[in-house]
Design a protein around this motif. Structure first.
Motif, PDB file in Angstrom:
ATOM      1  N   SER A  22      64.496  37.387  44.323  1.00 17.57           N
ATOM      2  CA  SER A  22      62.889  37.860  43.867  1.00 17.57           C
ATOM      3  C   SER A  22      61.930  37.872  44.955  1.00 17.57           C
ATOM      4  CB  SER A  22      62.862  36.793  42.584  1.00 17.57           C
ATOM      5  OG  SER A  22      62.333  35.562  43.399  1.00 17.57           O
ATOM      6  N   LEU A  23      61.000  38.725  44.597  1.00 17.65           N
ATOM      7  CA  LEU A  23      59.854  38.900  45.753  1.00 17.65           C
ATOM      8  C   LEU A  23      58.655  38.857  45.074  1.00 17.65           C
ATOM      9  CD1 LEU A  23      59.586  39.825  48.656  1.00 17.65           C
ATOM     10  CD2 LEU A  23      59.629  42.314  47.703  1.00 17.65           C
ATOM     11  N   ARG A  24      57.828  37.848  45.580  1.00 14.39           N
ATOM     12  CA  ARG A  24      56.165  37.745  45.175  1.00 14.39           C
ATOM     13  C   ARG A  24      55.603  38.830  46.158  1.00 14.39           C
ATOM     14  NH1 ARG A  24      54.902  32.249  45.020  1.00 14.39           N
ATOM     15  NH2 ARG A  24      55.814  32.419  42.787  1.00 14.39           N
ATOM     16  N   LEU A  25      54.710  39.663  45.480  1.00 16.08           N
ATOM     17  CA  LEU A  25      54.004  40.683  46.099  1.00 16.08           C
ATOM     18  C   LEU A  25      52.578  40.592  45.907  1.00 16.08           C
ATOM     19  CD1 LEU A  25      55.967  43.790  45.387  1.00 16.08           C
ATOM     20  CD2 LEU A  25      55.976  42.485  47.349  1.00 16.08           C
ATOM     21  N   PHE A  26      51.736  40.615  46.771  1.00 17.82           N
ATOM     22  CA  PHE A  26      50.046  40.525  46.731  1.00 17.82           C
ATOM     23  C   PHE A  26      49.459  41.818  46.963  1.00 17.82           C
ATOM     24  CE2 PHE A  26      51.836  36.211  47.952  1.00 17.82           C
ATOM     25  CZ  PHE A  26      51.293  35.555  47.297  1.00 17.82           C
ATOM     26  N   THR A  27      48.586  42.221  45.959  1.00 13.29           N
ATOM     27  CA  THR A  27      47.774  43.377  46.429  1.00 13.29           C
ATOM     28  C   THR A  27      46.526  42.972  47.319  1.00 13.29           C
ATOM     29  OG1 THR A  27      46.206  42.808  44.463  1.00 13.29           O
ATOM     30  CG2 THR A  27      48.240  44.396  44.231  1.00 13.29           C
ATOM     31  N   ARG A  28      45.876  43.907  47.923  1.00 11.03           N
ATOM     32  CA  ARG A  28      44.733  43.434  48.652  1.00 11.03           C
ATOM     33  C   ARG A  28      43.606  42.616  47.928  1.00 11.03           C
ATOM     34  NH1 ARG A  28      43.309  46.627  53.504  1.00 11.03           N
ATOM     35  NH2 ARG A  28      44.859  48.004  53.898  1.00 11.03           N
ATOM     36  N   ARG A  29      43.639  42.841  46.579  1.00 10.03           N
ATOM     37  CA  ARG A  29      42.814  42.129  45.954  1.00 10.03           C
ATOM     38  C   ARG A  29      43.335  40.748  45.760  1.00 10.03           C
ATOM     39  NH1 ARG A  29      39.229  44.126  41.539  1.00 10.03           N
ATOM     40  NH2 ARG A  29      39.855  42.242  40.246  1.00 10.03           N
ATOM     41  N   ALA A  30      44.483  40.521  45.744  1.00 11.33           N
ATOM     42  CA  ALA A  30      45.189  39.283  45.243  1.00 11.33           C
ATOM     43  C   ALA A  30      45.007  38.363  46.810  1.00 11.33           C
ATOM     44  CB  ALA A  30      46.464  39.416  44.875  1.00 11.33           C
ATOM     45  N   ASP A  70      47.332  32.318  37.422  1.00  9.04           N
ATOM     46  CA  ASP A  70      46.815  33.189  36.205  1.00  9.04           C
ATOM     47  C   ASP A  70      45.797  33.999  37.202  1.00  9.04           C
ATOM     48  OD1 ASP A  70      48.242  32.199  34.338  1.00  9.04           O
ATOM     49  OD2 ASP A  70      46.671  31.113  33.390  1.00  9.04           O
ATOM     50  N   GLU A  71      44.573  33.525  37.747  1.00 11.94           N
ATOM     51  CA  GLU A  71      43.728  34.306  38.573  1.00 11.94           C
ATOM     52  C   GLU A  71      44.321  35.435  39.731  1.00 11.94           C
ATOM     53  OE1 GLU A  71      39.835  33.595  41.458  1.00 11.94           O
ATOM     54  OE2 GLU A  71      40.785  31.746  40.230  1.00 11.94           O
ATOM     55  N   LEU A  72      45.433  34.761  40.244  1.00  8.85           N
ATOM     56  CA  LEU A  72      45.802  35.454  41.239  1.00  8.85           C
ATOM     57  C   LEU A  72      46.622  36.857  40.566  1.00  8.85           C
ATOM     58  CD1 LEU A  72      47.311  32.853  43.499  1.00  8.85           C
ATOM     59  CD2 LEU A  72      45.782  34.559  44.347  1.00  8.85           C
ATOM     60  N   MET A  73      47.232  36.509  39.727  1.00 10.95           N
ATOM     61  CA  MET A  73      48.009  37.593  38.563  1.00 10.95           C
ATOM     62  C   MET A  73      46.915  38.489  38.264  1.00 10.95           C
ATOM     63  SD  MET A  73      51.080  35.595  36.786  1.00 10.95           S
ATOM     64  CE  MET A  73      51.802  37.037  35.953  1.00 10.95           C
ATOM     65  N   ARG A 122      35.483  34.026  32.757  1.00 10.72           N
ATOM     66  CA  ARG A 122      36.318  33.248  31.673  1.00 10.72           C
ATOM     67  C   ARG A 122      37.528  33.655  31.211  1.00 10.72           C
ATOM     68  NH1 ARG A 122      30.550  32.639  30.588  1.00 10.72           N
ATOM     69  NH2 ARG A 122      30.922  33.926  28.713  1.00 10.72           N
ATOM     70  N   GLY A 123      37.559  35.002  31.561  1.00  9.08           N
ATOM     71  CA  GLY A 123      38.920  35.600  30.917  1.00  9.08           C
ATOM     72  C   GLY A 123      38.448  36.410  29.754  1.00  9.08           C
ATOM     73  N   ALA A 137      51.708  26.177  52.099  1.00 11.82           N
ATOM     74  CA  ALA A 137      50.377  26.298  51.576  1.00 11.82           C
ATOM     75  C   ALA A 137      50.069  27.516  50.568  1.00 11.82           C
ATOM     76  CB  ALA A 137      49.532  26.617  52.804  1.00 11.82           C
ATOM     77  N   ILE A 138      50.723  28.718  50.656  1.00 11.64           N
ATOM     78  CA  ILE A 138      50.566  29.658  49.869  1.00 11.64           C
ATOM     79  C   ILE A 138      51.263  29.253  48.649  1.00 11.64           C
ATOM     80  CG2 ILE A 138      50.932  32.132  49.728  1.00 11.64           C
ATOM     81  CD1 ILE A 138      48.937  31.704  51.787  1.00 11.64           C
ATOM     82  N   HIS A 139      52.496  29.021  48.498  1.00 13.13           N
ATOM     83  CA  HIS A 139      53.344  28.434  47.198  1.00 13.13           C
ATOM     84  C   HIS A 139      52.480  27.478  46.577  1.00 13.13           C
ATOM     85  CE1 HIS A 139      56.889  30.749  48.278  1.00 13.13           C
ATOM     86  NE2 HIS A 139      57.302  29.952  49.061  1.00 13.13           N
ATOM     87  N   SER A 140      52.012  26.303  47.363  1.00 11.23           N
ATOM     88  CA  SER A 140      50.971  25.609  46.435  1.00 11.23           C
ATOM     89  C   SER A 140      49.879  26.112  45.928  1.00 11.23           C
ATOM     90  CB  SER A 140      50.459  24.390  47.663  1.00 11.23           C
ATOM     91  OG  SER A 140      51.512  23.624  48.050  1.00 11.23           O
ATOM     92  N   LEU A 141      48.902  27.057  46.745  1.00 12.58           N
ATOM     93  CA  LEU A 141      47.857  27.619  45.997  1.00 12.58           C
ATOM     94  C   LEU A 141      48.236  28.584  44.889  1.00 12.58           C
ATOM     95  CD1 LEU A 141      45.114  29.289  47.881  1.00 12.58           C
ATOM     96  CD2 LEU A 141      46.124  30.490  46.392  1.00 12.58           C
ATOM     97  N   VAL A 142      49.443  29.196  44.706  1.00 13.31           N
ATOM     98  CA  VAL A 142      49.814  30.019  43.626  1.00 13.31           C
ATOM     99  C   VAL A 142      50.097  29.156  42.609  1.00 13.31           C
ATOM    100  CG1 VAL A 142      51.827  31.633  42.881  1.00 13.31           C
ATOM    101  CG2 VAL A 142      50.913  31.760  45.309  1.00 13.31           C
ATOM    102  N   ARG A 143      50.719  27.978  42.453  1.00 16.03           N
ATOM    103  CA  ARG A 143      50.832  27.107  41.512  1.00 16.03           C
ATOM    104  C   ARG A 143      49.631  26.815  40.949  1.00 16.03           C
ATOM    105  NH1 ARG A 143      54.951  24.968  45.045  1.00 16.03           N
ATOM    106  NH2 ARG A 143      53.704  23.439  45.920  1.00 16.03           N
ATOM    107  N   ARG A 144      48.763  26.418  41.555  1.00 21.36           N
ATOM    108  CA  ARG A 144      47.355  25.999  41.256  1.00 21.36           C
ATOM    109  C   ARG A 144      46.657  26.981  40.390  1.00 21.36           C
ATOM    110  NH1 ARG A 144      46.951  23.579  46.188  1.00 21.36           N
ATOM    111  NH2 ARG A 144      45.813  24.841  47.045  1.00 21.36           N
TER     112      ARG A 144
END
Length: 285
Positions: free
Chosen positions: A106-114, A71-74, A196-197, A61-68
């Protein structure tokens, strides 16, 4: 005593509106309010597996959300490290996290904001729904307490009019740069990314600094938006105009040759009595 806002029921507005997500993304305290949060040894990040455990969903579920929403998560701090960067990260944790990422390339890391951003977006998690309820209730309280309002202050001279009146030979950008560099005004040019970035000036751009507030202030009729951000630039305090001119002249700015016609004591440099007459010596004369 203020009233407590009723619960906000339509928490899915956060999954649908990036603007609303941006408005509430700073409220990372929601993570600890809703559920105890375990972090990596650096106390700054969680892995994909830890994010899934927090939201009580499987890692897919997390992998799918990241794919969609990559950009926003990064933009909110998600990153993937590998190679030398991953080896350095392991070394910096002193091996304390080896059981969490031992053997991975490889390791995917999330900050608190992310991680909060994940909760704003994740529709199939009860924990995420509680996160969204918390965020929207907190936002509703803020909107009730901080309504758009007019702030009444004494009138002041705009920086543009001040320049023309006293420093007309100084280019507008030169004066702005001087006020920024000398610490009179806050410089937040292109320091914020909107929903809008797009790059925009920060909310406090051209506000007086703590030092600059002696001579500059936010203007009469200044508006505070629903999020509590005061908009617009500073004006020169009406009671400190000539003091500021003296100060800027001392700092090397070239004043107008006609400054002696200013209706104030500013133009007066000195005076002498000659044969019974008071002779005034003025700047620019």
């Amino acid at each position: 005593m203020g009233t407590i806002a009723p619960p906000v029921s339509n928490e899915l507005i956060l999954t649908e509106s990036r603007t609303m997500r941006t408005q509430t993304i700073e409220r990372t305290e929601a993570l600890d309010k809703v559920k105890a949060l375990s972090m990596l040894p650096d106390d700054l990040h969680v892995t994909t597996e830890m994010a899934a455990a927090y939201y009580e969903v499987d890692t897919q579920a997390i992998h799918s959300l990241v794919r969609r929403n990559r950009d926003e998560l990064m933009q909110n701090g998600m990153q993937t490290i590998q190679g030398a960067e991953l080896r350095t990260y392991k070394a910096e944790t002193g091996g304390q996290g080896d059981h969490l990422f031992n053997g991975v390339r490889s390791l995917r890391l999330f900050t608190r904001r992310a991680l909060l951003n994940v909760g704003q977006l994740l529709s199939e998690s009860d924990v995420a729904r509680r996160i969204r309820h918390y965020l929207l209730n907190a936002e509703q309280v803020v909107r009730q307490e901080v309504q758009p309002r007019q702030v009444n202050r004494p009138r002041g001279m705009t920086v543009s009019d001040f320049r023309v009146t006293f420093f007309g030979d100084v280019a507008p950008r030169q004066l702005d740069r001087h006020l920024y560099d000398r610490g009179y005004l806050i410089d937040q040019r292109k320091s914020r990314i909107n929903a809008r970035g797009e790059l925009r000036d920060g909310y406090k751009h051209r506000h007086p600094t703590a030092m600059g507030s002696r001579w500059l202030q936010l203007p009469e009729g200044r508006y505070v938006d629903a999020n509590g951000h005061e908009r617009g630039g500073a004006v020169v305090r009406p009671d400190r105009v000539h003091e500021l001119v003296d100060r800027l002249i001392a700092e090397g700015l070239q004043h107008n040759a006609t400054i002696s016609r200013a209706p104030s004591r500013l133009a007066l440099t000195s005076s002498e009595v000659v044969e019974g007459h008071v002779i005034e010596f003025r700047r620019g004369a």
